[in-house]
Design an enzyme around this catalytic site. Sequence first.
Site, PDB file in Angstrom:
ATOM      1  N   LYS A  14     -15.169  -0.084 -31.226  1.00 48.15           N
ATOM      2  CA  LYS A  14     -15.309  -1.548 -31.294  1.00 48.15           C
ATOM      3  C   LYS A  14     -15.365  -2.174 -29.901  1.00 48.15           C
ATOM      4  O   LYS A  14     -16.209  -3.017 -29.630  1.00 48.15           O
ATOM      5  CB  LYS A  14     -14.137  -2.181 -32.059  1.00 48.15           C
ATOM      6  CG  LYS A  14     -13.987  -1.732 -33.500  1.00 48.15           C
ATOM      7  CD  LYS A  14     -12.909  -2.527 -34.217  1.00 48.15           C
ATOM      8  CE  LYS A  14     -11.509  -2.328 -33.670  1.00 48.15           C
ATOM      9  NZ  LYS A  14     -10.930  -1.011 -33.892  1.00 48.15           N
ATOM     10  N   ARG A  89      -7.098  -7.668 -39.098  1.00 47.33           N
ATOM     11  CA  ARG A  89      -6.548  -6.327 -39.296  1.00 47.33           C
ATOM     12  C   ARG A  89      -5.637  -6.250 -40.508  1.00 47.33           C
ATOM     13  O   ARG A  89      -5.148  -5.168 -40.837  1.00 47.33           O
ATOM     14  CB  ARG A  89      -5.727  -5.960 -38.068  1.00 47.33           C
ATOM     15  CG  ARG A  89      -6.265  -4.816 -37.228  1.00 47.33           C
ATOM     16  CD  ARG A  89      -5.335  -4.681 -36.034  1.00 47.33           C
ATOM     17  NE  ARG A  89      -5.415  -3.434 -35.355  1.00 47.33           N
ATOM     18  CZ  ARG A  89      -6.106  -3.236 -34.222  1.00 47.33           C
ATOM     19  NH1 ARG A  89      -6.832  -4.203 -33.722  1.00 47.33           N
ATOM     20  NH2 ARG A  89      -6.059  -2.079 -33.627  1.00 47.33           N
ATOM     21  N   ARG A 127      -8.782   9.857 -24.729  1.00 51.47           N
ATOM     22  CA  ARG A 127      -8.959   8.577 -24.039  1.00 51.47           C
ATOM     23  C   ARG A 127      -8.096   8.498 -22.774  1.00 51.47           C
ATOM     24  O   ARG A 127      -6.911   8.829 -22.787  1.00 51.47           O
ATOM     25  CB  ARG A 127      -8.571   7.463 -25.000  1.00 51.47           C
ATOM     26  CG  ARG A 127      -9.113   6.143 -24.618  1.00 51.47           C
ATOM     27  CD  ARG A 127      -9.536   5.371 -25.823  1.00 51.47           C
ATOM     28  NE  ARG A 127      -8.411   4.640 -26.404  1.00 51.47           N
ATOM     29  CZ  ARG A 127      -8.568   3.646 -27.262  1.00 51.47           C
ATOM     30  NH1 ARG A 127      -9.771   3.289 -27.635  1.00 51.47           N
ATOM     31  NH2 ARG A 127      -7.533   3.039 -27.764  1.00 51.47           N
ATOM     32  N   ARG A 160      -3.133   5.787 -21.953  1.00 55.21           N
ATOM     33  CA  ARG A 160      -2.498   4.496 -22.237  1.00 55.21           C
ATOM     34  C   ARG A 160      -1.273   4.745 -23.115  1.00 55.21           C
ATOM     35  O   ARG A 160      -1.277   5.651 -23.943  1.00 55.21           O
ATOM     36  CB  ARG A 160      -3.511   3.616 -22.991  1.00 55.21           C
ATOM     37  CG  ARG A 160      -3.351   2.150 -22.737  1.00 55.21           C
ATOM     38  CD  ARG A 160      -4.504   1.384 -23.357  1.00 55.21           C
ATOM     39  NE  ARG A 160      -4.404   1.330 -24.805  1.00 55.21           N
ATOM     40  CZ  ARG A 160      -5.320   0.756 -25.595  1.00 55.21           C
ATOM     41  NH1 ARG A 160      -6.400   0.215 -25.073  1.00 55.21           N
ATOM     42  NH2 ARG A 160      -5.170   0.739 -26.894  1.00 55.21           N
ATOM     43  N   ARG A 171      -0.762   4.510 -35.491  1.00 52.88           N
ATOM     44  CA  ARG A 171      -1.844   3.518 -35.491  1.00 52.88           C
ATOM     45  C   ARG A 171      -2.845   3.800 -36.604  1.00 52.88           C
ATOM     46  O   ARG A 171      -3.340   2.888 -37.265  1.00 52.88           O
ATOM     47  CB  ARG A 171      -2.557   3.508 -34.139  1.00 52.88           C
ATOM     48  CG  ARG A 171      -1.779   2.732 -33.083  1.00 52.88           C
ATOM     49  CD  ARG A 171      -2.231   3.065 -31.698  1.00 52.88           C
ATOM     50  NE  ARG A 171      -3.600   2.707 -31.419  1.00 52.88           N
ATOM     51  CZ  ARG A 171      -4.363   3.335 -30.516  1.00 52.88           C
ATOM     52  NH1 ARG A 171      -3.894   4.358 -29.840  1.00 52.88           N
ATOM     53  NH2 ARG A 171      -5.577   2.943 -30.311  1.00 52.88           N
TER      54      ARG A 171
HETATM   55  P1  ADP Z   1      -7.145   0.055 -30.982  1.00 49.15           P
HETATM   56  O1  ADP Z   1      -8.218  -0.687 -31.735  1.00 49.15           O
HETATM   57  O2  ADP Z   1      -7.665   1.215 -30.231  1.00 49.15           O
HETATM   58  O3  ADP Z   1      -5.966   0.373 -31.839  1.00 49.15           O
HETATM   59  P2  ADP Z   1      -6.384  -2.455 -29.721  1.00 49.15           P
HETATM   60  O4  ADP Z   1      -6.394  -2.730 -28.262  1.00 49.15           O
HETATM   61  O5  ADP Z   1      -7.347  -3.177 -30.587  1.00 49.15           O
HETATM   62  O6  ADP Z   1      -6.546  -0.883 -29.845  1.00 49.15           O
HETATM   63  O7  ADP Z   1      -4.914  -2.758 -30.296  1.00 49.15           O
HETATM   64  C1  ADP Z   1      -3.747  -2.261 -29.718  1.00 49.15           C
HETATM   65  C2  ADP Z   1      -2.527  -2.742 -30.510  1.00 49.15           C
HETATM   66  O8  ADP Z   1      -2.463  -4.174 -30.479  1.00 49.15           O
HETATM   67  C3  ADP Z   1      -2.528  -2.390 -31.984  1.00 49.15           C
HETATM   68  O9  ADP Z   1      -2.056  -1.091 -32.222  1.00 49.15           O
HETATM   69  C4  ADP Z   1      -1.607  -3.478 -32.556  1.00 49.15           C
HETATM   70  O10 ADP Z   1      -0.248  -3.175 -32.348  1.00 49.15           O
HETATM   71  C5  ADP Z   1      -1.950  -4.679 -31.708  1.00 49.15           C
HETATM   72  N1  ADP Z   1      -2.992  -5.515 -32.359  1.00 49.15           N
HETATM   73  C6  ADP Z   1      -4.281  -5.663 -31.942  1.00 49.15           C
HETATM   74  N2  ADP Z   1      -4.956  -6.489 -32.770  1.00 49.15           N
HETATM   75  C7  ADP Z   1      -4.082  -6.863 -33.737  1.00 49.15           C
HETATM   76  C8  ADP Z   1      -4.169  -7.684 -34.894  1.00 49.15           C
HETATM   77  N3  ADP Z   1      -5.316  -8.311 -35.251  1.00 49.15           N
HETATM   78  N4  ADP Z   1      -3.056  -7.843 -35.659  1.00 49.15           N
HETATM   79  C9  ADP Z   1      -1.909  -7.239 -35.336  1.00 49.15           C
HETATM   80  N5  ADP Z   1      -1.750  -6.439 -34.276  1.00 49.15           N
HETATM   81  C10 ADP Z   1      -2.816  -6.240 -33.473  1.00 49.15           C
END
Ligand code: ADP
Length: 220
Positions: A14, A89, A127, A160, A171
């Site tokens: 994404k 999400r 990653r 990370r 996750r």
């Molecule tokens: P990835 O898509 O690789 O998991 P992101 O950078 O999108 O990484 O998200 C990292 C973390 O940020 C998630 O594991 C979650 O804890 C939090 N997060 C991101 N977007 C949301 C969301 N829309 N609602 C709740 N938590 C979120």
Amino acid sequence: MKAIVLFGSPGSGKGTQAKLLKKRLGIPHISTGDMLRERIRLDGELRAGVGTVMLSGALAPDQLVNRMVEDRLGRADAAKGFILDGYPRTLAQADELCRWLDKRGVREVVIYLAVDYNSIIARLMGRRQCLRCGTLYNLVSQPPKVDLECDRDGEKLVVRDDDSETVIRERLDAYERQTRPVLEFLRQAGRRVEEVAAGADSPEQVFEKICGIVLNHDRA
Ligand code: ADP
């Protein structure tokens, strides 16, 4: 108004696609993960609370995320469109977003980046990131020119915090339990969901497929 929602599991690409789309379309890339990390960096209290939740691989609270996104969508640079990455999400987030869009008569397109589970695991485990400039690499698909060093500034690349093995499992679990149902919700609600196979093709090939959909959407 181009309202693009990039949907997919962690590791589905994404972020990469959002950056390419931003460059091509000139509309902002809104990543809730980046926004949350930035907030946490600046706010000690948030770091202790939400930061800890995120580090375990679980999701941040809906109320916080919804408020954050609503503020962001209200900014002037989002008036011509935006690319949402990592939002919605949960069902509560999807509900909130649909209301926001419907209230303004905006028709979004949801791009679902479909990638098989094994590829996701391989991508997430490989990653690496440069902590100085933020550039992301993948030891499998996008390795740096010199072993474990950033191409831009030579800084050592690191895993990370939320890419460690236990956290990756958590996750993916959160994705299966809380996020995947959002796709069904959107389809049932009659929203436009376009599935793009994103497991085997290069990021550029996936990008061209997405562009085809987005341009079609414009004409519709
Ligand atoms: P990835 O898509 O690789 O998991 P992101 O950078 O999108 O990484 O998200 C990292 C973390 O940020 C998630 O594991 C979650 O804890 C939090 N997060 C991101 N977007 C949301 C969301 N829309 N609602 C709740 N938590 C979120």
